[in-house]
Design a protein around this motif. Structure first.
Motif, PDB file in Angstrom:
ATOM      1  N   ARG A 240      66.371  23.695  -5.126  1.00 28.11           N
ATOM      2  CA  ARG A 240      66.955  23.608  -3.791  1.00 28.11           C
ATOM      3  C   ARG A 240      66.262  22.603  -2.888  1.00 28.11           C
ATOM      4  NH1 ARG A 240      67.470  29.668  -1.472  1.00 28.11           N
ATOM      5  NH2 ARG A 240      68.624  30.581  -3.207  1.00 28.11           N
TER       6      ARG A 240
ATOM      7  N   LEU B  31      71.127  28.086 -10.991  1.00 31.91           N
ATOM      8  CA  LEU B  31      71.426  26.840 -10.272  1.00 31.91           C
ATOM      9  C   LEU B  31      72.918  26.709 -10.034  1.00 31.91           C
ATOM     10  CD1 LEU B  31      69.182  24.092 -11.893  1.00 31.91           C
ATOM     11  CD2 LEU B  31      68.594  25.917 -10.301  1.00 31.91           C
TER      12      LEU B  31
ATOM     13  N   SER C 255      65.087  25.892   7.811  1.00 34.26           N
ATOM     14  CA  SER C 255      64.446  27.127   8.228  1.00 34.26           C
ATOM     15  C   SER C 255      64.607  27.318   9.734  1.00 34.26           C
ATOM     16  CB  SER C 255      62.975  27.111   7.839  1.00 34.26           C
ATOM     17  OG  SER C 255      62.390  25.908   8.250  1.00 34.26           O
TER      18      SER C 255
ATOM     19  N   ASN D 275      56.807  34.659  11.457  1.00 29.16           N
ATOM     20  CA  ASN D 275      58.194  34.547  10.982  1.00 29.16           C
ATOM     21  C   ASN D 275      58.374  35.185   9.611  1.00 29.16           C
ATOM     22  OD1 ASN D 275      56.914  32.597   9.430  1.00 29.16           O
ATOM     23  ND2 ASN D 275      58.651  31.205   9.480  1.00 29.16           N
ATOM     24  N   SER D 276      57.279  35.337   8.873  1.00 27.60           N
ATOM     25  CA  SER D 276      57.380  35.971   7.550  1.00 27.60           C
ATOM     26  C   SER D 276      57.524  37.484   7.688  1.00 27.60           C
ATOM     27  CB  SER D 276      56.124  35.664   6.739  1.00 27.60           C
ATOM     28  OG  SER D 276      54.987  36.193   7.392  1.00 27.60           O
TER      29      SER D 276
ATOM     30  N   ASP E 277      73.967  28.669  -7.194  1.00 26.99           N
ATOM     31  CA  ASP E 277      73.124  28.526  -6.016  1.00 26.99           C
ATOM     32  C   ASP E 277      73.767  27.709  -4.917  1.00 26.99           C
ATOM     33  OD1 ASP E 277      70.540  29.386  -5.124  1.00 26.99           O
ATOM     34  OD2 ASP E 277      70.054  27.267  -4.955  1.00 26.99           O
ATOM     35  N   LYS E 278      73.334  28.043  -3.716  1.00 25.76           N
ATOM     36  CA  LYS E 278      73.771  27.276  -2.549  1.00 25.76           C
ATOM     37  C   LYS E 278      72.597  26.413  -2.080  1.00 25.76           C
ATOM     38  CE  LYS E 278      72.472  31.091   0.461  1.00 25.76           C
ATOM     39  NZ  LYS E 278      71.082  30.776   0.239  1.00 25.76           N
TER      40      LYS E 278
ATOM     41  N   ARG F 257      57.158  27.980  14.625  1.00 22.59           N
ATOM     42  CA  ARG F 257      58.038  28.742  13.741  1.00 22.59           C
ATOM     43  C   ARG F 257      57.862  30.247  13.925  1.00 22.59           C
ATOM     44  NH1 ARG F 257      54.166  27.152   9.458  1.00 22.59           N
ATOM     45  NH2 ARG F 257      55.277  25.233   9.149  1.00 22.59           N
TER      46      ARG F 257
ATOM     47  N   ASP G 276      69.701  24.813   0.210  1.00 23.03           N
ATOM     48  CA  ASP G 276      68.748  25.464   1.115  1.00 23.03           C
ATOM     49  C   ASP G 276      69.158  25.234   2.568  1.00 23.03           C
ATOM     50  OD1 ASP G 276      66.602  26.990   1.592  1.00 23.03           O
ATOM     51  OD2 ASP G 276      65.131  25.386   1.425  1.00 23.03           O
ATOM     52  N   LEU G 277      69.025  26.275   3.339  1.00 24.81           N
ATOM     53  CA  LEU G 277      69.319  26.140   4.765  1.00 24.81           C
ATOM     54  C   LEU G 277      68.059  25.685   5.479  1.00 24.81           C
ATOM     55  CD1 LEU G 277      71.080  29.581   5.045  1.00 24.81           C
ATOM     56  CD2 LEU G 277      72.218  27.352   5.016  1.00 24.81           C
TER      57      LEU G 277
ATOM     58  N   ASP H 112      64.893  31.667   1.207  1.00 25.95           N
ATOM     59  CA  ASP H 112      64.838  30.645   2.252  1.00 25.95           C
ATOM     60  C   ASP H 112      63.710  30.861   3.236  1.00 25.95           C
ATOM     61  OD1 ASP H 112      66.959  29.157   1.338  1.00 25.95           O
ATOM     62  OD2 ASP H 112      68.403  30.508   2.252  1.00 25.95           O
TER      63      ASP H 112
END
Lengths: 215, 209
Positions: B87, A73, A82, A122-123, A76-77, A101, A79-80, B127
């Motif tokens: 997050r 943590l 998606s 997208n996955s 950690d940054k 998506r 979350d961006l 992400d």
């Protein structure tokens, strides 16, 4: 919109529990965007998953597990947001939200009155997911499937040996079914479909197409 | 509110806590407490995070082992899940999903993603793991709290065998034929009992609405 064909309990359960393959999951989720009934049922089953998770017995984590998590943590940054798929080719049909998506390819001619576009997930999961545009009154070649086929009607309507399907309807067929969809006369039909295994075309013409075109 | 939870084996689980205890004893696993903890985590509360970790990490590990991962793999994935929870807690909307449900879907999607990674051996980032759909325009008829009460009642209405079947369908990565073998029942019987269990669950969910 009057939806009469819904997702089966069994398929919704495999989706909620995370066991449904990537391609079919896309079609089920797109149906749930259009169908409040199935959306509620899927949410119910996910809530069942949550309730059952709480009831699971605990398996001891390694001694440093919490310390490791806390250390992560610190590094950690946040979350961006998606990434969403960009350029969606227009068919005059509103796509279900969950489809946005994924990356939707260009529509390509496949047969008279039949164009198809591949949907790249997208996955990055490999899956046979397609958007199909079939002209008014057109008949698809009679075909079967080596495994299951999941179809969602986005707009327009078609009929096959088993029933009549309009916008929002979800159709799941297994390998025992062979059918020949025919689009209604009043307009183009746009469908989202996921295939497990392969499509098998029947008849002289179908076999010819199968030999020429990469289905 | 009774914090005890009736479980698949009909034993009662009580979890010790220190968090938010006033007069009543409440477990981290109760809906209210998990929700409050998760909201606190969203505000950067590390003490709340520790509480949430202690309750959910060992259960997520059980879930992932039942999905077929070995202990090491399960533990790594739990670590990833717990980072994602940290997050994303800020975007958690308690009106849309109970905390346990939200956490379940994060671990589920992470497992799906990890499984694909193994088969494709491509790189990934956390992400990319799909988020639970929380956008406000996906209208839901039921509030999360209401739904959780409904679900709890419905699960209580199942027979012990049906509960085991439902739980196994959710967590185990087993073909019906293996379940049949383990129960010493013909495959057809197992399949029809599964159908019955889910038909009953659905009926109970509809009844309690």
């Amino acid at each position: 919109m009057m939806i009469t064909h819904h997702v089966s309990d069994e398929t919704l359960l495999t989706c909620a529990s995370g066991k449904l393959a990537a391609g079919p999951s896309v079609v089920v989720r797109a149906h749930c965007d259009m169908c409040s009934e199935c959306r509620e049922r899927l949410s119910d089953l996910e809530a069942v998953g949550g309730a059952l998770l709480v009831c699971l017995s605990a398996t001891t984590m390694s001694e440093d597990a919490l310390a490791r998590a806390l250390a992560r943590l610190d590094a950690d940054k946040p979350d961006l947001p998606s990434k969403r798929g960009a350029d969606v080719p227009s068919t005059g049909t509103a796509y279900p939200r969950s489809l946005a998506r994924h990356r939707i390819g260009r529509f390509r001619w496949l047969a008279p009155g039949f164009r198809r576009s591949r949907v790249a997930l997208n996955s990055g999961a490999e899956a046979n997911v397609f958007l199909m545009r079939i002209g008014a009154g057109r008949m698809m070649p009679e075909h079967g499937h080596s495994e299951r086929e999941y179809t969602l009607v986005l707009s327009g309507s078609f009929r096959d040996e088993l029933g009549h399907y309009g916008a929002g309807d979800f159709i799941e067929l297994d390998s025992s079914v062979e059918h020949q969809p025919k689009v209604d006369l009043d307009g183009e039909c746009v469908c989202l479909a996921a295939l497990e295994g392969e499509m098998r075309l029947n008849g002289f013409f179908g076999r010819l197409i199968q030999r020429i075109l990469p289905l | 509110m009774n914090a005890a939870l009736r479980c698949a084996d009909h034993t009662v689980v009580r979890v010790s806590l220190g968090w938010m205890t006033r007069n009543k004893s409440r477990s981290t696993g109760s809906n209210d407490t998990s929700r409050d903890l998760l909201i606190a985590v969203g505000n950067g509360d590390r003490e709340a995070y520790v509480q949430l970790f202690k309750f959910f990490a060992p259960r997520l590990k059980t879930f992932l082992i039942r999905r077929g991962l070995d202990s090491m793999q399960a533990e790594e994935l739990v670590q990833d899940a717990m980072v994602l929870i940290w997050r994303r807690a800020r975007s958690y909307d308690p009106s849309r999903a109970g905390a346990a449900t939200w956490i379940f879907t994060i671990a589920r999607n992470l497992h799906i993603d990890a499984f694909r990674r193994n088969s494709r051996a491509n790189s990934h980032t956390l992400d990319q793991v799909e988020e639970i759909d929380q956008t406000p325009d996906a209208e839901m008829l039921m509030m999360a709290e209401e739904r959780d009460v409904t679900v709890r009642r419905a699960l209580d209405g199942l027979s012990r065998e049906q509960l085991v079947i439902v739980q196994s369908s959710f967590f185990d990565d087993k073909a019906h034929s293996i379940i049949a073998h383990e129960l010493g029942l013909p495959l057809g019987t197992v399949k029809s009992r599964m159908r019955l269990a889910f038909a009953r669950l659905r009926k109970l969910l509809d009844e309690h609405r």
